[in-house]
Design a protein around this motif. Structure first.
Motif, PDB file in Angstrom:
ATOM      1  N   UNK A 105       0.890  -1.243  -0.037  1.00  0.00           N
ATOM      2  CA  UNK A 105      -0.124   0.040  -0.071  1.00  0.00           C
ATOM      3  C   UNK A 105       0.891   1.229  -0.133  1.00  0.00           C
ATOM      4  N   UNK A 106       0.639   2.110  -0.806  1.00  0.00           N
ATOM      5  CA  UNK A 106       1.248   3.378  -0.916  1.00  0.00           C
ATOM      6  C   UNK A 106       0.744   4.499  -0.331  1.00  0.00           C
ATOM      7  N   UNK A 107      -0.630   4.591  -0.104  1.00  0.00           N
ATOM      8  CA  UNK A 107      -1.284   5.745   0.464  1.00  0.00           C
ATOM      9  C   UNK A 107      -2.650   5.310   1.333  1.00  0.00           C
ATOM     10  N   UNK A 108      -2.535   5.802   2.341  1.00  0.00           N
ATOM     11  CA  UNK A 108      -3.811   5.740   3.641  1.00  0.00           C
ATOM     12  C   UNK A 108      -4.246   6.927   3.854  1.00  0.00           C
ATOM     13  N   UNK A 109      -5.700   6.736   3.611  1.00  0.00           N
ATOM     14  CA  UNK A 109      -6.828   7.859   3.685  1.00  0.00           C
ATOM     15  C   UNK A 109      -7.108   7.555   5.164  1.00  0.00           C
ATOM     16  N   UNK A 110      -6.986   8.454   6.200  1.00  0.00           N
ATOM     17  CA  UNK A 110      -7.450   8.214   7.491  1.00  0.00           C
ATOM     18  C   UNK A 110      -8.890   8.748   7.498  1.00  0.00           C
ATOM     19  N   UNK A 111      -9.616   7.644   8.006  1.00  0.00           N
ATOM     20  CA  UNK A 111     -11.104   8.065   8.123  1.00  0.00           C
ATOM     21  C   UNK A 111     -11.791   8.073   9.367  1.00  0.00           C
ATOM     22  N   UNK A 141      -4.311  12.569  21.084  1.00  0.00           N
ATOM     23  CA  UNK A 141      -5.040  13.321  20.260  1.00  0.00           C
ATOM     24  C   UNK A 141      -4.645  13.072  18.659  1.00  0.00           C
ATOM     25  N   UNK A 142      -5.260  13.895  17.754  1.00  0.00           N
ATOM     26  CA  UNK A 142      -5.160  13.551  16.455  1.00  0.00           C
ATOM     27  C   UNK A 142      -3.896  13.768  15.869  1.00  0.00           C
ATOM     28  N   UNK A 143      -3.275  15.235  16.623  1.00  0.00           N
ATOM     29  CA  UNK A 143      -1.861  15.481  16.166  1.00  0.00           C
ATOM     30  C   UNK A 143      -1.030  14.317  16.742  1.00  0.00           C
ATOM     31  N   UNK A 144      -1.015  13.803  17.784  1.00  0.00           N
ATOM     32  CA  UNK A 144      -0.259  12.748  18.142  1.00  0.00           C
ATOM     33  C   UNK A 144      -0.255  11.661  17.204  1.00  0.00           C
ATOM     34  N   UNK A 145      -1.380  11.182  16.800  1.00  0.00           N
ATOM     35  CA  UNK A 145      -1.411  10.107  15.703  1.00  0.00           C
ATOM     36  C   UNK A 145      -0.791  10.441  14.697  1.00  0.00           C
ATOM     37  N   UNK A 146      -1.096  11.794  13.968  1.00  0.00           N
ATOM     38  CA  UNK A 146      -0.268  12.057  12.860  1.00  0.00           C
ATOM     39  C   UNK A 146       1.503  11.892  12.930  1.00  0.00           C
ATOM     40  N   UNK A 147       1.953  12.788  14.203  1.00  0.00           N
ATOM     41  CA  UNK A 147       3.181  12.191  14.422  1.00  0.00           C
ATOM     42  C   UNK A 147       3.822  10.911  14.463  1.00  0.00           C
ATOM     43  N   UNK A 148       3.053  10.223  14.854  1.00  0.00           N
ATOM     44  CA  UNK A 148       3.382   8.603  15.122  1.00  0.00           C
ATOM     45  C   UNK A 148       3.336   8.149  13.594  1.00  0.00           C
ATOM     46  N   UNK A 149       2.323   8.356  12.835  1.00  0.00           N
ATOM     47  CA  UNK A 149       2.262   7.710  11.445  1.00  0.00           C
ATOM     48  C   UNK A 149       3.426   8.098  10.558  1.00  0.00           C
ATOM     49  N   UNK A 150       3.713   9.623  10.679  1.00  0.00           N
ATOM     50  CA  UNK A 150       4.696  10.330  10.060  1.00  0.00           C
ATOM     51  C   UNK A 150       5.932   9.559  10.044  1.00  0.00           C
ATOM     52  N   UNK A 151       6.190   8.801  11.057  1.00  0.00           N
ATOM     53  CA  UNK A 151       7.465   8.093  11.280  1.00  0.00           C
ATOM     54  C   UNK A 151       7.689   6.635  10.854  1.00  0.00           C
ATOM     55  N   UNK A 152       6.550   6.129  10.459  1.00  0.00           N
ATOM     56  CA  UNK A 152       6.470   4.675   9.915  1.00  0.00           C
ATOM     57  C   UNK A 152       7.298   4.505   8.517  1.00  0.00           C
ATOM     58  N   UNK A 176       2.366   7.986   1.904  1.00  0.00           N
ATOM     59  CA  UNK A 176       1.420   8.928   1.731  1.00  0.00           C
ATOM     60  C   UNK A 176       0.310   8.800   2.700  1.00  0.00           C
ATOM     61  N   UNK A 177      -0.155   9.909   3.264  1.00  0.00           N
ATOM     62  CA  UNK A 177      -1.430   9.874   4.258  1.00  0.00           C
ATOM     63  C   UNK A 177      -2.115  10.901   3.716  1.00  0.00           C
ATOM     64  N   UNK A 178      -3.496  10.618   3.751  1.00  0.00           N
ATOM     65  CA  UNK A 178      -4.407  11.930   3.574  1.00  0.00           C
ATOM     66  C   UNK A 178      -5.279  11.839   4.613  1.00  0.00           C
ATOM     67  N   UNK A 179      -5.735  13.105   4.999  1.00  0.00           N
ATOM     68  CA  UNK A 179      -6.835  13.239   6.181  1.00  0.00           C
ATOM     69  C   UNK A 179      -8.197  13.397   5.422  1.00  0.00           C
ATOM     70  N   UNK A 205       6.394  15.237   4.975  1.00  0.00           N
ATOM     71  CA  UNK A 205       6.695  14.631   3.698  1.00  0.00           C
ATOM     72  C   UNK A 205       5.711  13.728   3.388  1.00  0.00           C
ATOM     73  N   UNK A 206       5.191  13.160   4.137  1.00  0.00           N
ATOM     74  CA  UNK A 206       4.278  12.093   4.019  1.00  0.00           C
ATOM     75  C   UNK A 206       2.668  12.311   4.113  1.00  0.00           C
TER      76      UNK A 206
END
Length: 424
Positions: free
Chosen positions: A190-196, A216-227, A232-235, A255-256
């Motif tokens: 998988x190249x891109x994950x859309x968070x729903x 928090x949602x920001x905490x989640x983004x920070x963790x995902x950004x490092x995987x 790619x991630x989309x909100x 960058x992700x």
């Protein structure tokens, strides 16, 4: 020797529903069911419904009638929001065998095992107040882009909305479990994950709806950004009052996480926003858009807007039009207001005639077309990274730039599920 049973799925509505349908499909495939296309004849048909508009209800009834003509001996299962809100109405549709409410949809294997054609329709529903668990779900092998559910339900009481009645109170997965699912998806290519979710910005409440984990949602983004492994991630969508300055700045430096926000507005009139019981005024919305564009001039911004809400006079609609016209946004998702049972908006007057609602919808869809053209033209000749889908259609393939501009080009196998630098 017993032949394998087959199952076909159809999804109505949002990205969240697509993620849940994919999980239901995996549950049945693990039990030996063969997945078929919905146009084919199958032993079981599962329709995952939406109920945001009256059209979704009508489409569900139309699909059941189609199955009855094509495969009258097949089992028909209805789940999703419509099933939770109006189970008796659905059970009365000729051909429906099973109605699964919010608490029972993920027990689909057990329910189908107990089902026989010819019995009266079985309803497995419950009081929505009893729905407290969180069921993680994601789409896989359906498309290059995977929808990952991280949040469900909503505690807001918008006067037009049935979602809290259909999905229950706000609750979330844990960051640890989301990370685990993302790491599994990374192994599949998988190249891109859309968070729903229903209300993504409210992420952090546990399965019982209480804020236990201090996440928090920001905490989640920070963790995902490092995987490693996911590029790619989309909100999918986030309320303007929950989209913080820190989140916008983090996305700008990531960058992700793609430079693409979808932010519900619903009305550009503060009077109508008040009647809708929204938790912000248009001034806050304008501030969010301005800050995003300050950090990311290239960012795509999508807007949900409802036309024809009770009390929307010509002057108040003009306020919405003028406000949207002034905003530096990229496209609109325009919804025509439709009356939904048990919502507070039913008591608001005057009611806008249907022909005027339809006309206002056309006006805003035209505005959306112009907005998208302008946004795309701003990037012509500039290089952006495009993730191409795996599917070929009439010799063509499609993909999206990081900032959500759709690209169509002749199919090239080596580009499928690959990120390619592209001059827009």
């Amino acid at each position: 020797m017993q032949t394998q049973r087959s199952v076909a799925f159809h999804t109505l509505g949002c990205k969240l529903n697509f993620s849940e349908t994919s999980t239901l499909s995996r549950l049945l495939e693990q039990e030996g069911f063969v997945k078929k296309d919905f146009a084919e004849t199958a032993d079981v048909y599962v329709i995952n419904t939406c109920s945001v508009t009256d059209n979704a209800d009508k489409e569900c009834r139309h699909l059941v009638r189609r199955i009855q003509r094509k495969a009258p001996e097949s089992l028909v299962v209805i789940t999703g929001c419509y099933a939770q809100l109006k189970p008796k109405e659905i059970a009365a549709i000729p051909g429906v065998d099973l109605v699964l409410g919010a608490a029972e949809k993920f027990n689909i294997v057990q329910h189908i095992a107990e089902l026989a054609k010819g019995d009266s329709a079985k309803i497995c529903s419950c009081d929505i107040a009893e729905v407290t668990g969180f069921n993680a779900s994601y789409s896989a092998n359906d498309r290059t882009r995977t929808f990952l559910k991280v949040q469900d339900g909503c505690d807001y009481t918008c006067s037009f909305c049935t979602i809290p009645m259909a999905r229950g109170k706000s609750r979330s997965d844990t960051i640890a479990n989301v990370v685990k699912n993302v790491e599994e998806l990374a192994k599949t290519g998988t190249k891109e994950i859309v968070l729903t979710g229903v209300n993504l910005g409210d992420f952090g409440k546990g399965p019982d709806g209480n804020k236990k984990n201090n996440e928090t949602f920001l905490d989640l983004l920070r963790q995902l950004d490092a995987i490693e492994g996911i590029e790619r991630y989309r909100i999918s969508s986030i309320e303007p009052n929950l989209l913080t300055n820190e989140t916008i700045e983090f996305v700008a430096n990531s960058k992700k996480i793609m430079p693409h926000f979808h932010i519900p507005l619903q009305s550009g009139s503060n009077t109508i926003l008040g009647l809708m019981k929204r938790r912000y005024k248009r001034e806050l919305y304008a501030e969010r858009v301005a800050l995003i564009k300050q950090f990311m001039p290239h960012c795509s911004i999508g807007v949900d807007v409802i036309v024809g809400f009770p009390g929307e006079t010509e002057e108040l609609f003009t306020e919405t039009f003028d406000f949207l016209h002034s905003l530096d946004v990229s496209y609109l998702h325009v919804f025509t207001y439709s009356e939904r049972a048990n919502t507070a908006s039913l008591d608001i007057t005057p009611i806008v005639p249907q022909n005027i609602r339809n006309e206002r919808n056309k006006i805003l869809r035209n505005l959306s077309f112009m907005k998208l053209q302008y946004f795309t033209q701003q990037h012509q000749g500039k290089k952006r990274k495009v993730l191409f889908e795996i599917f070929e259609k009439n010799g063509m393939m499609e993909g999206y730039t990081d900032n959500y501009i759709r690209i169509t080009t002749p199919y090239r196998k080596e580009w499928a599920n690959e990120i390619v630098e592209w001059a827009v």
